[in-house]
Scaffold this motif. Structure first.
Motif, PDB file in Angstrom:
ATOM      1  N   THR A  69       0.860  -1.178   0.000  1.00 20.08           N
ATOM      2  CA  THR A  69       0.000   0.000   0.000  1.00 20.08           C
ATOM      3  C   THR A  69       0.897   1.229   0.000  1.00 20.08           C
ATOM      4  N   ASP A  70       0.992   1.881  -1.164  1.00 19.92           N
ATOM      5  CA  ASP A  70       1.916   3.005  -1.301  1.00 19.92           C
ATOM      6  C   ASP A  70       1.201   4.343  -1.456  1.00 19.92           C
ATOM      7  N   ILE A  71      -0.101   4.378  -1.145  1.00 19.08           N
ATOM      8  CA  ILE A  71      -0.839   5.633  -1.054  1.00 19.08           C
ATOM      9  C   ILE A  71      -1.975   5.444  -0.052  1.00 19.08           C
ATOM     10  N   TRP A  87       5.470   9.450  -2.512  1.00 20.03           N
ATOM     11  CA  TRP A  87       6.097   8.334  -3.209  1.00 20.03           C
ATOM     12  C   TRP A  87       7.558   8.169  -2.815  1.00 20.03           C
ATOM     13  N   ARG A 114       1.860  -2.843  -6.332  1.00 23.21           N
ATOM     14  CA  ARG A 114       1.638  -1.618  -5.562  1.00 23.21           C
ATOM     15  C   ARG A 114       0.242  -1.090  -5.870  1.00 23.21           C
ATOM     16  N   THR A 116      -0.717   1.968  -6.296  1.00 27.91           N
ATOM     17  CA  THR A 116      -0.742   3.030  -7.300  1.00 27.91           C
ATOM     18  C   THR A 116      -0.619   2.496  -8.723  1.00 27.91           C
ATOM     19  N   ILE A 119      -4.791   1.553 -10.431  1.00 30.20           N
ATOM     20  CA  ILE A 119      -5.924   2.487 -10.376  1.00 30.20           C
ATOM     21  C   ILE A 119      -7.017   2.114 -11.386  1.00 30.20           C
ATOM     22  N   ALA A 197      -0.820  13.357  -5.435  1.00 27.99           N
ATOM     23  CA  ALA A 197      -1.351  12.211  -4.693  1.00 27.99           C
ATOM     24  C   ALA A 197      -2.785  11.937  -5.125  1.00 27.99           C
ATOM     25  N   SER A 198      -3.101  12.232  -6.375  1.00 28.49           N
ATOM     26  CA  SER A 198      -4.461  12.007  -6.877  1.00 28.49           C
ATOM     27  C   SER A 198      -4.396  11.577  -8.330  1.00 28.49           C
ATOM     28  N   TRP A 199      -5.493  10.944  -8.770  1.00 24.43           N
ATOM     29  CA  TRP A 199      -5.613  10.432 -10.129  1.00 24.43           C
ATOM     30  C   TRP A 199      -6.978  10.831 -10.691  1.00 24.43           C
ATOM     31  N   ARG A 207      -8.161   9.585  -4.937  1.00 23.81           N
ATOM     32  CA  ARG A 207      -7.307   8.415  -4.707  1.00 23.81           C
ATOM     33  C   ARG A 207      -8.161   7.284  -4.130  1.00 23.81           C
ATOM     34  N   GLU A 213      -8.276  -1.488  -3.025  1.00 21.82           N
ATOM     35  CA  GLU A 213      -7.042  -1.879  -3.713  1.00 21.82           C
ATOM     36  C   GLU A 213      -6.836  -3.391  -3.673  1.00 21.82           C
TER      37      GLU A 213
END
Length: 471
Positions: A69-71, A87, A114, A116, A119, A197-199, A207, A213
């Motif tokens: 879990t990287d976010i 990151w 990961r 991220t 997504i 930190a967003s997509w 996020r 996830e």
């Protein structure tokens, strides 16, 4: 005997029957990378590495997934505190974690995804839940998307929690929820949060929530249904309960067995960085305990039992392991290293009984006693067969002293060479003193070595030494 595992969902020990004959899919919830790992985290890696080794020994082809879990919220808090991108923090801790796993001889997973990197898979799963009326976008333009807990009549089946007793999660954004028990699948970007930190998403920039996830990555790497989902007991609720709810609601059969390990406590509290009681490999090294001895300590209790950590208990485990290691060393000197083979029936029965490593070690010590007797009697055939059995059992626990994973390198090798030379010089002086019958001088050399932590044993083939405890 068939492997039997305790399944949290049914609260019973069940015969393990793979979904697909000859193959096993395992998903282990890995770490959230807001900080470096402590030894409580490493227990998880060790326990499931033992499970994986046993499944492989049984002839099964294991696909082993351990996520990172990287976010998440905690990483963003650390990012703000340290003035570093999230990151950068997650990757630095990922490197430390990988090194710790290597030190403890935890085999690399088949894949280590990961959050991220997945997504799009999460977006697809969230949209399916919305289409199935199990999730809804918040009506306040926040960009949040929530799972509707009331829409799942089986919610609580894994943990035993009653939906009416579930309290609101304080970590959730809480904007536009229909019910305080609902949990976030997607978290819209807040004004104070960094845009990196967003997509982009169909519901706005944001996020993923924590739970979505794992459901997405399970499906990506193991399919709609797989064999074993693992993690610590502290993850049963809410994390695994929510994983199960959203996966089943999306039409995924999901995990057939839920296998959870006990926690490692310091005093009465679970070890954790947020509690300020986390001990890492550096602490263990300062005690003079090697990684292989820490692994032995973590693997010895039954995986479902709680470990109440103390430096003294770790030291006792290290001494116990050194006795086993001493037999292997003496046997190798006598008959050579041999190779791995089959384990005794008692060891196999213990491992098949819900991976009972405690009983398996008792079986190992029975064989070890026979091996020590064979050494004393000079029965090389018995020594050879015992060494094969002992090394095979140790290998399945990941603590074979001859495993290349525990071989020293670099400065450690140079230091070992210096120590070898110095101890050899002292032993030569002792031998000369004994030859001239100067027993006081000979005993004096041995006592000085023992005071330095070097234990000397006289054998028919001459003196040999091992590292023990300092006086």
């Amino acid at each position: 005997m068939t492997l039997r595992l305790y399944d949290t969902a049914t609260r019973s020990v069940r015969d393990f029957v793979p979904r697909q004959p000859g193959k096993v899919g395992v998903y282990l919830c890995g770490l959230t990378l807001q900080g470096p790992p402590h030894i409580g985290h490493l227990r998880s890696g060790v326990n499931y590495d033992v499970l994986r080794r046993w499944l492989t020994y049984d002839g099964l082809d294991v696909t082993f997934i351990r996520n990172l879990t990287d976010i998440d919220d905690k990483l963003l808090v650390k990012s703000e505190e340290q003035g570093r991108p999230f990151w950068s923090i997650s990757y630095a801790n990922e490197v430390i974690l990988a090194g710790a796993y290597r030190a403890l001889n935890v085999k690399p997973p088949t894949y280590e995804p990961r959050a991220t990197g997945h997504i799009p898979e999460m977006h697809e799963l969230i949209q399916t839940l919305i289409d199935n009326k199990h999730a809804y976008p918040a009506g306040d333009d926040s960009g949040d998307v929530y799972f509707d807990v009331q829409s799942d009549p089986d919610y609580g089946m894994l943990s035993g929690q009653q939906p009416d007793a579930v309290q609101a999660n304080t970590d959730e954004p809480g904007r536009g929820k229909r019910d305080p028990r609902d949990f976030a699948l997607w978290k819209g970007l807040k004004p104070e949060e960094p845009t990196d930190a967003s997509w982009s998403s169909p519901w706005g920039r944001g996020r993923p929530g924590w739970h979505i996830e794992c459901s997405a990555m399970c499906r990506r790497y193991l399919g709609a249904e797989f064999d074993i989902h693992g993690g610590g007991l502290d993850l049963v609720f809410p994390h695994h309960e929510n994983e199960l709810a959203q996966s089943r609601s999306a039409g995924l059969p999901f995990a057939r067995y839920w296998v959870h390990h006990g926690l490692l406590n310091l005093g009465e509290a679970k070890m954790g960085k947020s509690l300020g009681n986390a001990l890492d490999l550096a602490h263990v090294a300062a005690l003079g305990v090697r990684p292989v001895e820490l692994r032995y300590y973590l693997a010895s209790p039954h995986y479902r039992s709680r470990i109440d950590y103390s430096d003294e208990a770790l030291g006792e485990a290290a001494v116990a392991y050194r006795r086993i290691e001493g037999f292997v060393q003496r046997a190798v000197e006598r008959v050579g290293p041999g190779s791995l083979g089959q384990v005794p029936a008692g060891f196999a029965a213990a491992m098949d009984d819900d991976l009972n490593t405690s009983a398996a070690l008792a079986a190992l010590h029975d064989v070890l006693r026979d091996g020590n007797n064979a050494l004393a009697e000079g029965d090389d055939d018995a020594v050879r067969s015992t060494l094969v059995a002992v090394r095979t059992m140790l290998d399945l626990l990941g603590v074979d002293p001859l495993d290349p994973a525990f071989a020293g390198s670099g400065q450690d090798d140079e230091l070992r060479g210096v120590v070898d030379a110095l101890v050899a010089l002292a032993l030569e002086q002792r031998t000369q003193a004994r030859a001239r019958k100067d027993w006081a001088a000979a005993d004096g050399v041995r006592d000085q070595l023992r005071h330095a932590g070097v234990v000397v044993e006289d054998t028919p083939h001459g003196p040999r030494w091992t590292i023990g405890e300092q006086d």
